[in-house]
Scaffold this motif. Structure first.
Motif, short mmCIF file in Angstrom:
data_model
loop_
_atom_site.label_atom_id
_atom_site.label_comp_id
_atom_site.label_asym_id
_atom_site.label_seq_id
_atom_site.Cartn_x
_atom_site.Cartn_y
_atom_site.Cartn_z
N VAL A 55 1.01 7.03 -7.40
CA VAL A 55 1.23 5.83 -8.21
C VAL A 55 2.63 5.96 -8.81
CG1 VAL A 55 0.46 4.57 -10.25
CG2 VAL A 55 -1.22 5.55 -8.70
N ARG A 56 3.44 4.90 -8.70
CA ARG A 56 4.86 5.02 -9.03
C ARG A 56 5.36 3.92 -9.96
NH1 ARG A 56 8.40 7.76 -5.38
NH2 ARG A 56 7.26 9.11 -3.94
N ASP A 57 6.27 4.32 -10.85
CA ASP A 57 7.13 3.41 -11.60
C ASP A 57 8.55 3.92 -11.36
OD1 ASP A 57 8.40 1.72 -13.30
OD2 ASP A 57 7.62 2.58 -15.16
N ASP A 58 9.16 3.48 -10.26
CA ASP A 58 10.42 4.04 -9.76
C ASP A 58 11.33 2.89 -9.35
OD1 ASP A 58 12.37 5.68 -8.81
OD2 ASP A 58 11.23 6.46 -7.11
N LYS A 59 11.83 2.15 -10.34
CA LYS A 59 12.53 0.89 -10.09
C LYS A 59 13.81 1.04 -9.29
CE LYS A 59 10.73 -1.11 -14.37
NZ LYS A 59 9.99 0.09 -14.75
N ASN A 60 14.43 2.22 -9.32
CA ASN A 60 15.71 2.41 -8.63
C ASN A 60 15.57 3.02 -7.24
OD1 ASN A 60 17.10 1.41 -10.86
ND2 ASN A 60 17.20 3.42 -11.83
N ASN A 61 14.32 3.17 -6.79
CA ASN A 61 14.12 3.74 -5.46
C ASN A 61 14.69 2.81 -4.40
OD1 ASN A 61 12.85 4.73 -2.95
ND2 ASN A 61 11.63 5.98 -4.36
N LYS A 62 15.45 3.37 -3.45
CA LYS A 62 16.06 2.56 -2.41
C LYS A 62 15.02 1.88 -1.55
CE LYS A 62 20.29 5.35 -2.15
NZ LYS A 62 21.16 6.19 -1.28
N ASP A 63 13.86 2.51 -1.39
CA ASP A 63 12.75 1.92 -0.63
C ASP A 63 11.97 1.00 -1.57
OD1 ASP A 63 10.56 1.23 0.86
OD2 ASP A 63 10.13 3.26 1.55
N LYS A 64 12.12 -0.29 -1.38
CA LYS A 64 11.51 -1.24 -2.30
C LYS A 64 9.99 -1.09 -2.36
CE LYS A 64 15.09 -4.79 -2.05
NZ LYS A 64 15.38 -6.22 -1.76
N SER A 65 9.39 -0.63 -1.26
CA SER A 65 7.93 -0.48 -1.24
C SER A 65 7.46 0.65 -2.15
CB SER A 65 7.44 -0.23 0.18
OG SER A 65 7.94 1.02 0.67
N LEU A 66 8.39 1.53 -2.56
CA LEU A 66 8.05 2.67 -3.43
C LEU A 66 8.51 2.47 -4.87
CD1 LEU A 66 8.90 5.66 -1.07
CD2 LEU A 66 6.67 4.63 -1.49
N GLN A 67 9.10 1.33 -5.17
CA GLN A 67 9.58 1.10 -6.53
C GLN A 67 8.42 0.93 -7.50
OE1 GLN A 67 12.26 -2.24 -6.37
NE2 GLN A 67 13.90 -1.06 -5.38
N SER A 68 7.34 0.32 -7.04
CA SER A 68 6.16 0.15 -7.89
C SER A 68 4.91 0.23 -7.01
CB SER A 68 6.20 -1.21 -8.60
OG SER A 68 5.04 -1.41 -9.38
N VAL A 69 4.12 1.28 -7.22
CA VAL A 69 2.88 1.49 -6.45
C VAL A 69 1.75 1.68 -7.46
CG1 VAL A 69 1.68 2.89 -4.75
CG2 VAL A 69 4.16 2.57 -4.58
N SER A 70 0.69 0.89 -7.34
CA SER A 70 -0.44 0.96 -8.27
C SER A 70 -1.63 1.66 -7.62
CB SER A 70 -0.86 -0.44 -8.70
OG SER A 70 -1.40 -1.16 -7.61
N LEU A 71 -2.61 2.03 -8.43
CA LEU A 71 -3.84 2.62 -7.90
C LEU A 71 -4.56 1.63 -7.00
CD1 LEU A 71 -5.89 4.92 -7.77
CD2 LEU A 71 -6.93 4.04 -9.87
#
Length: 669
Positions: free
Chosen positions: A318-334
């Motif tokens: 589960v991610r809160d990673d707004k600056n990740n180059k991979d947009k699919s990994l910038q926000s991942v919920s349960l």
């Protein structure tokens, strides 16, 4: 103003204003006033500058103190402390270069500007100013012009200019070209402040780069600008700092990337929290993730299912990673991870529902958990209804394949739902509606059949069919009453089992009673006929049709009376009922054989004594005998009558044989 006052004073004293002495006096006053004004201007400028420097130093000291006190929790850092000083420098430069000159142009009042600061820091003297600056160049009708004595004023001003402080002397020190310590500090400091500010506006992520860039740029700009006399160093520092700050903001060092990442594991068929990482931001997801995992595990347990998937027990992160180059990994919920998981259960129908009906558009863990619970309810419902489902749909509906558990015309009626897409509740209502309608049809058919049986003379069959309908309704009512409370578990409830058994015993007894009633009716009819035959058999031996002689009839009557009297005395209610008939037959046959002689008298006395003896019989025994007879079924009564008929028939035949034997013997004699 001082020159005017001195002129008036000379006039009042009668002095000649055109004399060398008066002019020298006026020039000195003008020079002194001009030098005083210049000194006051420098003093105000220095006071303002030192005040701002002192304020910046206080801010820096306070920030560092807070940084040391709060070092353990990261409250204040060196970077934030420098940013406070930087903001004050920016404010000072803006005031000196923009705000104060603008206000002076508007109202004409004297205010400190960057030129004043530069003049002081560069060591420039005000000695060049004469009395010409104190009074307007036009004469104003005074008849004199004080500029004619500028030499003396220059001398006075120079003497005042030499009284500047040691700081001013130090700041005059030449470094290179026209650059002094003072104007270099002003240029580089202003350039750093302005460059850092502009750089921060261009790129907030690279504040450090903009600060370094502005420092290098302002230093280089001040050096290049030093070739221009006067304010070249300051202007060069400002321009260099502006360029360096902007460039530094674009190419400066990279700040730490903020993120929060939490691992979600599948352990033992349920979810668990794995490792967590948090950098350069407040963790706003882990606490909620723990709560969501706990609530979802409760659903897994309640529905009897397990969760799996992922790699080596890792379902995902589960991610809160707004600056990740991979947009699919910038926000991942349960919720995103749950959609990728696999689910298992031992319930085949529920497993099919999970494989086909889980929603892809769920937006929260709660939505996904609710969808699973609804699928469980749907699976249980279709199993209970005997429905085979071809597909569970994510919108809460099912596509019916086949419905089992019904036969005949009812099966044909229910199978009209095959292939339809319908929600579980509506499917249940549809089947219930069909079965209820079919039940009503069957009830109507049974009612018609019962009426037909009654009309054709089979009242017993009609009554039994009506009773069976009522019995089925009572069973269904009892079942529904318990099912409404306990659902599918109603059949295991102790009270239901007991009440159901009691109902079955009662229904069986009531049905048997109906059958017994009609059996008794038939037996009663037969008994009536047999009773009539028995009475006929009893009187046949003593009728005119009897082949017995008067003596034999008398003997038979005497035997019947004696036997019946003994039974009546013992409390036999039936014998008591027959006693009168046997007594009458005895007397009539005795009279026919004995006439009016002693034999008849003896028989008469015997009958009277028998009646008296019966009167003395215990009432309790007679009542008991009557109750026993009343409780006899018509079948038992009929059996007794048949037995009596057989007995009487045998007795009459025996008496007839005896009579024939006597007759044969007499003839032989």
């Amino acid at each position: 103003m001082a020159v005017l006052k001195e002129r008036n004073a000379l006039l009042e004293n009668g002095a000649d204003l055109t004399s060398k002495a008066s002019q020298a006096d006026l020039d000195n006053v003008a020079a002194i006033q001009t030098a005083t004004n210049a000194y006051q201007k420098q003093q105000d400028t220095l006071n303002e500058l030192t005040s701002d420097i002192s304020s910046a130093a206080d801010t820096l000291s306070s920030s560092f103190t807070q940084a040391l006190v709060n070092a353990s929790n990261g409250g204040v850092t060196f970077k934030s402390a420098m940013q406070g000083v930087e903001s004050q420098i920016i404010s000072l430069v803006a005031k000196l270069t923009l705000i104060n000159p603008l206000l002076t142009a508007i109202d004409g009042k004297s205010r400190t500007t960057l030129g004043d600061v530069s003049s002081i820091l560069s060591g420039a003297s005000s000695s060049g100013v004469t009395s010409e600056n104190a009074i307007s160049a036009y004469s104003g009708g005074w008849g004199w012009n004080p500029v004619s004595s500028a030499g003396s004023s220059t001398s006075s001003a120079s003497s005042l200019g030499g009284s500047t402080s040691w700081l001013s002397s130090g700041l005059k020190t030449n470094l290179f070209g026209t650059a002094t310590v003072g104007n270099s500090i002003a240029g580089i400091g202003g350039g750093m402040a302005l460059g850092s500010s502009i750089g921060s506006m261009i790129n907030r992520k690279h504040k450090t780069g903009s600060t370094v860039g502005s420092a290098v740029g302002s230093a280089a700009g001040a050096a290049i600008g030093s070739i221009i006399p006067g304010v070249g160093t300051i202007i060069g520092g400002l321009i260099g700092g502006l360029i360096g700050g902007g460039a530094g903001s674009l190419f400066g060092g990279h700040a730490k990337n903020p993120y929060t990442i939490d691992q979600v594991m599948t352990t033992g068929g349920s979810l668990s929290l794995g490792k967590t990482w948090n950098q350069a931001q407040t963790d706003e997801i882990t606490a909620q993730l723990k709560s969501d995992i706990a609530s979802f595990n409760s659903v897994l347990s309640a529905t009897g299912m397990t969760i799996g998937g992922g790699d080596g027990g890792l379902l995902g992160t589960v991610r809160d990673d707004k600056n990740n180059k991979d947009k699919s990994l910038q926000s991942v919920s349960l919720t995103d991870l749950l959609k990728q998981a696999t689910y298992s259960t031992s319930d085949a129908t529920f497993q099919q529902a999970l494989q086909q009906g889980l929603p892809s558009n769920a937006t929260s863990v709660s939505d996904y958990a609710t969808a699973i619970e609804n699928l469980k309810t749907m699976a249980d419902t279709v199993e209970k209804l005997g429905v085979s489902v071809s597909k569970f749909n994510s919108d809460g509906t099912v596509t019916v394949d086949k419905i089992s558990g019904y036969s005949g015309d009812l099966a044909d009626a229910v199978n009209t739902l095959d292939g339809k897409t319908i929600d579980a509740s509506s499917l249940q209502d549809a089947i219930s509606s069909i079965t209820s309608a079919w039940s009503q049809i069957e009830d109507n058919a049974k009612s018609v059949q019962a009426r037909y049986l009654a009309a054709t003379g089979d009242q017993e069959g009609s009554d039994l069919l009506t009773f069976d309908q009522s019995a089925d309704q009572q069973r269904e009512q009892l079942k529904e009453a318990y099912e409404n409370i306990w659902g599918d578990a109603y059949a295991t409830q102790k009270n239901y089992v007991q009440q159901s058994a009691d109902l079955e015993k009662t229904l069986a007894a009531e049905r048997l009673k109906i059958q017994q009633q009609y059996t008794d009716q038939a037996a009663s009819s037969v008994s009536s006929v047999i009773s009539s035959l028995t009475s006929y058999a009893q009187g046949l031996a003593f009728s005119d049709a009897s082949p017995l002689s008067a003596q034999d009839q008398y003997a038979a009557a005497n035997d019947n009376f004696t036997t019946d009297l003994a039974a009546a005395k013992s409390g036999d209610f039936t014998a008591l009922q027959n006693l009168q008939g046997y007594a009458s037959t005895l007397l009539s046959t005795s009279q026919a054989w004995n006439g009016s002689g002693q034999g008849y008298v003896t028989d008469y006395q015997r009958v009277m004594q028998a009646l008296q003896d019966v009167g003395n019989t215990s009432s309790a025994s007679l009542i008991s005998s009557e109750m026993k007879a009343a409780l006899q079924s018509q079948t038992d009564v009929l059996a007794d009558l048949l037995q009596q008929l057989v007995t009487l028939g045998g007795k009459n035949l025996s008496e007839l044989k005896l009579t024939n034997l006597k007759s044969t013997t007499q003839k032989a004699a």
